[in-house]
Enzyme design. Structure first.
Site, PDB file in Angstrom:
ATOM      1  N   ARG A   1     -18.464  27.578  72.889  1.00  0.00           N
ATOM      2  CA  ARG A   1     -17.127  27.988  72.454  1.00  0.00           C
ATOM      3  C   ARG A   1     -17.099  29.512  72.378  1.00  0.00           C
ATOM      4  O   ARG A   1     -18.128  30.140  72.063  1.00  0.00           O
ATOM      5  CB  ARG A   1     -16.790  27.416  71.070  1.00  0.00           C
ATOM      6  CG  ARG A   1     -16.355  25.946  71.074  1.00  0.00           C
ATOM      7  CD  ARG A   1     -15.002  25.738  71.748  1.00  0.00           C
ATOM      8  NE  ARG A   1     -14.544  24.364  71.671  1.00  0.00           N
ATOM      9  CZ  ARG A   1     -14.665  23.458  72.648  1.00  0.00           C
ATOM     10  NH1 ARG A   1     -15.261  23.774  73.782  1.00  0.00           N
ATOM     11  NH2 ARG A   1     -14.182  22.232  72.502  1.00  0.00           N
TER      12      ARG A   1
ATOM     13  N   HIS B   1     -13.000  27.288  81.464  1.00  0.00           N
ATOM     14  CA  HIS B   1     -13.251  26.118  80.590  1.00  0.00           C
ATOM     15  C   HIS B   1     -13.345  24.831  81.422  1.00  0.00           C
ATOM     16  O   HIS B   1     -12.625  23.859  81.166  1.00  0.00           O
ATOM     17  CB  HIS B   1     -12.170  25.997  79.501  1.00  0.00           C
ATOM     18  CG  HIS B   1     -12.640  25.181  78.324  1.00  0.00           C
ATOM     19  ND1 HIS B   1     -12.279  25.431  77.036  1.00  0.00           N
ATOM     20  CD2 HIS B   1     -13.455  24.101  78.258  1.00  0.00           C
ATOM     21  CE1 HIS B   1     -12.833  24.550  76.221  1.00  0.00           C
ATOM     22  NE2 HIS B   1     -13.562  23.717  76.948  1.00  0.00           N
TER      23      HIS B   1
END
Ligand code: NDP
Length: 310
Positions: free
Chosen positions: A225, A273
Site C-alpha cells: 500500500r 495498482h
C-alpha cells in the site's frame, strides 16, 4: 426464511459474481436471496468493497458479518459504525497473481533485464548476472501474500529474509520480527518487497531512517500500500543513489496524479495498482464458505483483528 446477502461493490462486478454466488450457496444448501438493493434492516451479510460506496453500517440492524472482496481492509477496519465480524479476502487466485507479479519484478532486478531491453546502446557487454543463491531478497510482511512470494522465491534459490509482526517459521526463509529484526533484514536487502497491510503501525515503514539501512543501490518493490513508504524520503534516496530503483504499484493517492514526480523519475517504474486482484471464481467460494459457516454457527475464516487493523 432465506438469508439476505447485499452485494456492495463496483456495480460492474455484480453480473460476474451473481451466478457464482448463486451456484456455490446452492451447493452449500444455503437458502439465500442475493441482491444489490435491500432495506438495510433486512440484510444478513454484506459482500463489501470500498468502491460500493457503503459507509454507514448502523442501519444494518440484523447484520451477521461483512465479507470483504479485498485483501486490504484499511478503508473499513476503523469504521465505527461496524459492530459485526469483518472477514477479509484470502483467495488462491489473488495469491497466485501476486506471487507471479513479485517473482517477475524480482527477476527483472536480479537479472538486470533493463540493461538489454530498455537501454540497448550497441555496447557488447558480456557480464552475466549472478545466480539467485547469491541474491538477498527481503519481504516485509509474511501473511497470505508475503509467505507465498517468499516460498516461490526460495524455490528459485534466492536467499529470502522475511519480516512480520509475530515470529514465524517458513522452510528456507530467514524469518525475523520486531524492530531489531527489521534493521537486520533491511541492512542485507538487495531487493525489498513490501507486502504489509496499511495500518497505523506500518505507516512509513520505509522512511529516511530505514531506507538508510539498505545496501547502497538497493531496489524496492511495493505492491502493498502507498502509505507504507514515506514518499519524500524515497525520492531523496532515489536522487542520492541510496535506492537504485523502485517499482511502485500502490500510492497514497490513486490514480497517481499526472504531475507526481514518480512518473518522470528515471529510476521509478509506476504500475497502476495491478499487482494482483481478487479472482471471482475462487473469491466467490471464499465468500460462500463464510456465509455457510455463519449459518451453521461455525467460526468465520480470515477474520480481521480490528484492533490491529488487518
Ligand atoms: P496478511 O494480513 O495475510 O499479512 C500481513 C503481514 O504483515 C503479516 O505477516 C503480518 O504479520 C505483517 N504485519 C502486519 N503488521 C505488521 C507490523 N506492524 N510489523 C510487522 N509486520 C506486520 O495480508 P496479505 O498478505 O493477504 O496482504 C498484504 C497486503 O497486500 C494487503 O493488506 C494489501 O494492502 C496488499 N494487496 C495489494 C494488492 C495489489 O494489487 N497491489 C492486492 C492484494 C493485496 P503477522 O503474520 O505476524 O500477523
Amino acid at each position: 426464511m432465506p438469508v439476505n446477502v447485499l452485494f456492495s461493490a463496483r456495480p460492474a462486478l455484480w453480473s460476474v459474481y451473481e451466478p457464482l454466488l448463486t451456484k456455490y450457496l446452492d451447493d452449500a444448501g444455503v437458502d439465500v436471496q442475493l441482491g444489490t438493493d435491500f432495506e438495510p434492516d433486512q440484510v444478513d451479510y454484506v459482500i463489501y468493497a470500498p468502491n460500493g460506496g457503503l459507509l454507514d453500517f448502523a442501519p444494518f440492524t440484523r447484520l451477521k458479518a461483512v465479507l470483504s472482496l479485498w485483501a486490504g481492509v484499511e478503508k473499513i477496519a476503523d469504521n465505527e459504525t461496524l459492530a459485526v465480524p469483518l472477514a477479509r479476502m484470502v483467495d488462491h487466485g489473488l495469491t497466485q497473481g501476486m506471487t507471479e507479479w513479485v517473482v517477475g519484478h524480482v527477476l527483472r532486478y536480479h537479472l538486470g533485464m533493463d540493461r538489454h531491453i530498455t537501454e540497448q546502446d550497441g555496447v557488447w557487454d558480456p557480464d552475466s548476472p549472478p545466480l539467485a543463491q547469491e541474491r538477498k531478497v527481503c519481504i516485509l510482511g509474511l501473511g497470505a501474500l508475503g509467505e507465498a512470494a517468499a516460498r516461490a522465491l526460495t524455490a528459485l534459490n534466492f536467499q529470502v529474509i522475511g519480516w512480520s509482526r509475530t515470529a514465524k517459521e517458513i522452510p528456507g526463509v530467514t524469518c525475523l520480527h520486531d524492530s531489531d529484526g527489521l534493521r537486520d533484514a533491511l541492512s542485507q536487502a538487495e531487493i525489498t518487497v513490501l507486502l504489509l497491510p496499511d495500518t497505523p503501525a506500518t505507516e512509513n515503514a520505509l522512511n529516511a531512517e530505514t531506507l538508510a539501512l539498505l545496501p547502497k543501490g538497493a531496489r524496492i518493490i511495493n505492491p502493498g500500500r502507498g502509505p507504507l513508504i514515506d514518499d519524500d524520503a524515497l525520492m531523496d534516496a532515489l536522487n542520492s543513489g541510496q535506492v537504485g530503483h523502485a517499482t511502485l504499484d500502490v500510492f497514497r493517492v490513486e490514480p497517481l496524479p499526472e504531475d507526481h514526480p514518480y512518473w518522470a523519475h528515471p529510476n521509478v517504474t509506476v504500475t497502476p495498482h495491478i499487482a494482483s486482484e481478487t479472482r471471482p471464481v475462487t473469491a466467490a467460494q471464499v465468500i460462500c464458505e463464510n456465509i455457510r459457516r455463519g449459518e451453521a454457527g461455525e467460526l468465520f475464516v480470515h477474520l480481521v483483528d480490528r484492533t490491529l487493523g488487518y
